[in-house]
Design a protein around this motif. Structure first.
Motif, short mmCIF file in Angstrom:
data_model
loop_
_atom_site.label_atom_id
_atom_site.label_comp_id
_atom_site.label_asym_id
_atom_site.label_seq_id
_atom_site.Cartn_x
_atom_site.Cartn_y
_atom_site.Cartn_z
N TYR A 68 58.30 30.67 -88.19
CA TYR A 68 58.80 31.65 -89.14
C TYR A 68 57.93 31.64 -90.38
N ILE A 69 57.46 32.81 -90.82
CA ILE A 69 56.64 32.93 -92.01
C ILE A 69 57.45 33.68 -93.07
N ASN A 70 57.63 33.04 -94.23
CA ASN A 70 58.40 33.69 -95.29
C ASN A 70 57.48 34.55 -96.16
N ALA A 71 58.06 35.24 -97.13
CA ALA A 71 57.31 36.17 -97.99
C ALA A 71 56.26 35.46 -98.84
N ALA A 72 56.44 34.16 -99.10
CA ALA A 72 55.48 33.40 -99.90
C ALA A 72 54.30 32.91 -99.08
N GLY A 73 54.29 33.19 -97.77
CA GLY A 73 53.19 32.76 -96.91
C GLY A 73 53.34 31.35 -96.39
N GLU A 74 54.54 30.80 -96.49
CA GLU A 74 54.79 29.47 -95.94
C GLU A 74 55.25 29.64 -94.49
N GLU A 75 54.71 28.80 -93.63
CA GLU A 75 55.03 28.89 -92.20
C GLU A 75 55.84 27.67 -91.78
N PHE A 76 57.05 27.93 -91.31
CA PHE A 76 57.93 26.89 -90.77
C PHE A 76 57.65 26.80 -89.28
N ARG A 77 57.44 25.60 -88.79
CA ARG A 77 57.21 25.42 -87.35
C ARG A 77 58.12 24.31 -86.82
N MET A 78 58.64 24.55 -85.63
CA MET A 78 59.36 23.55 -84.88
C MET A 78 58.62 23.41 -83.56
N VAL A 79 58.12 22.19 -83.30
CA VAL A 79 57.23 21.99 -82.16
C VAL A 79 57.74 20.83 -81.30
N LEU A 80 57.83 21.08 -80.00
CA LEU A 80 58.12 20.03 -79.03
C LEU A 80 56.79 19.47 -78.58
N THR A 81 56.60 18.16 -78.76
CA THR A 81 55.32 17.53 -78.45
C THR A 81 55.51 16.46 -77.39
N THR A 82 54.60 16.44 -76.42
CA THR A 82 54.63 15.43 -75.36
C THR A 82 53.29 14.73 -75.31
N LEU A 123 55.88 10.24 -74.05
CA LEU A 123 56.62 10.29 -75.31
C LEU A 123 56.89 11.75 -75.60
N LYS A 124 58.15 12.09 -75.86
CA LYS A 124 58.51 13.47 -76.22
C LYS A 124 59.25 13.42 -77.55
N TYR A 125 58.81 14.26 -78.48
CA TYR A 125 59.50 14.31 -79.77
C TYR A 125 59.46 15.72 -80.33
N LEU A 126 60.43 15.97 -81.18
CA LEU A 126 60.54 17.25 -81.87
C LEU A 126 60.05 17.04 -83.29
N ILE A 127 59.16 17.91 -83.77
CA ILE A 127 58.63 17.81 -85.12
C ILE A 127 58.84 19.14 -85.83
N VAL A 128 59.30 19.07 -87.08
CA VAL A 128 59.50 20.28 -87.88
C VAL A 128 58.79 20.09 -89.22
N TYR A 129 58.08 21.15 -89.65
CA TYR A 129 57.32 21.07 -90.89
C TYR A 129 57.01 22.47 -91.40
N THR A 130 56.54 22.53 -92.64
CA THR A 130 56.12 23.78 -93.26
C THR A 130 54.69 23.61 -93.76
N VAL A 131 53.85 24.60 -93.51
CA VAL A 131 52.47 24.62 -93.99
C VAL A 131 52.16 26.02 -94.50
N THR A 132 51.04 26.16 -95.19
CA THR A 132 50.57 27.49 -95.57
C THR A 132 50.24 28.24 -94.29
N LYS A 133 50.57 29.52 -94.24
CA LYS A 133 50.36 30.33 -93.04
C LYS A 133 48.98 30.09 -92.44
N GLY A 134 48.97 29.76 -91.14
CA GLY A 134 47.73 29.56 -90.41
C GLY A 134 47.11 28.18 -90.54
N GLN A 135 47.61 27.35 -91.46
CA GLN A 135 47.04 26.01 -91.68
C GLN A 135 47.45 25.07 -90.56
N PRO A 136 46.54 24.22 -90.08
CA PRO A 136 46.93 23.24 -89.08
C PRO A 136 47.76 22.13 -89.73
N TYR A 137 48.56 21.47 -88.92
CA TYR A 137 49.34 20.35 -89.43
C TYR A 137 48.60 19.03 -89.23
#
Length: 162
Positions: free
Chosen positions: A67-81, A144-158
């Motif tokens: 999800y990208i908000n009006a300020a250009g912040e990108e919320f991501r929820m990622v399932l990682t294995t 290993l499987k985990y759920l990670i949630v974070y916010t970055v500037t739109k398009g920025q890698p984590y």
């Protein structure tokens, strides 16, 4: 049943169970908030979720929510294995992340700190702009499987590898 009537083992398990329930409620609330504040209808989000990337060493990252908000912040929820025995080179993150281990074991260490170990049902935070010297799946047989949630500037890698 009052806690005083429980066995010693059950009394010891109650705080862990309560903490696990709180973590699960927190993660569910985060997912619900991401869906609720999105301009895209829920059904469309579910149908377009699943942006999956696989690294050369077999790490699978599936974006469950973006999800990208009006300020250009990108919320991501990622399932990682992480496959058995796989780890990352030294790296850092541009922002804090919340992680929840679904299956397996994760080992994590930041520069100047002791190695930490997390198992299924436990959560931890990644630090922003700190040297992350070790992150790996130490198990030689299980993923290993985990759920990670974070916010970055739109398009920025984590994950940023120097």
């Amino acid at each position: 049943m009052p806690q005083s009537q429980l066995s010693h083992a059950a009394q010891m398990a109650v705080p862990k169970i309560e903490a696990d329930i709180k973590r699960r409620l927190f993660l569910g609330a985060m997912a619900g908030a991401a869906f609720a504040f999105s301009d895209v209808p829920l059904l469309a989000q579910l149908n377009t979720a699943g942006n999956t990337a696989v690294s050369p060493d077999g790490i699978i990252r599936t974006t469950l929510q973006n999800y990208i908000n009006a300020a250009g912040e990108e919320f991501r929820m990622v399932l990682t294995t992480f496959p058995a025995g796989v780890g990352l080179p030294t790296h850092h993150h541009p922002s804090v992340a919340h992680n929840y281990v679904l299956e397996g074991v994760a080992e994590s260490q930041y520069a100047g700190e002791e190695l930490q170990r997390f198992i299924a049902g436990e959560s931890y935070q990644d630090r922003a702009e700190a040297q992350h010297t070790i992150f790996r799946n130490p198990d030689s047989a299980s993923p290993l499987k985990y759920l990670i949630v974070y916010t970055v500037t739109k398009g920025q890698p984590y994950l940023i590898i120097p």
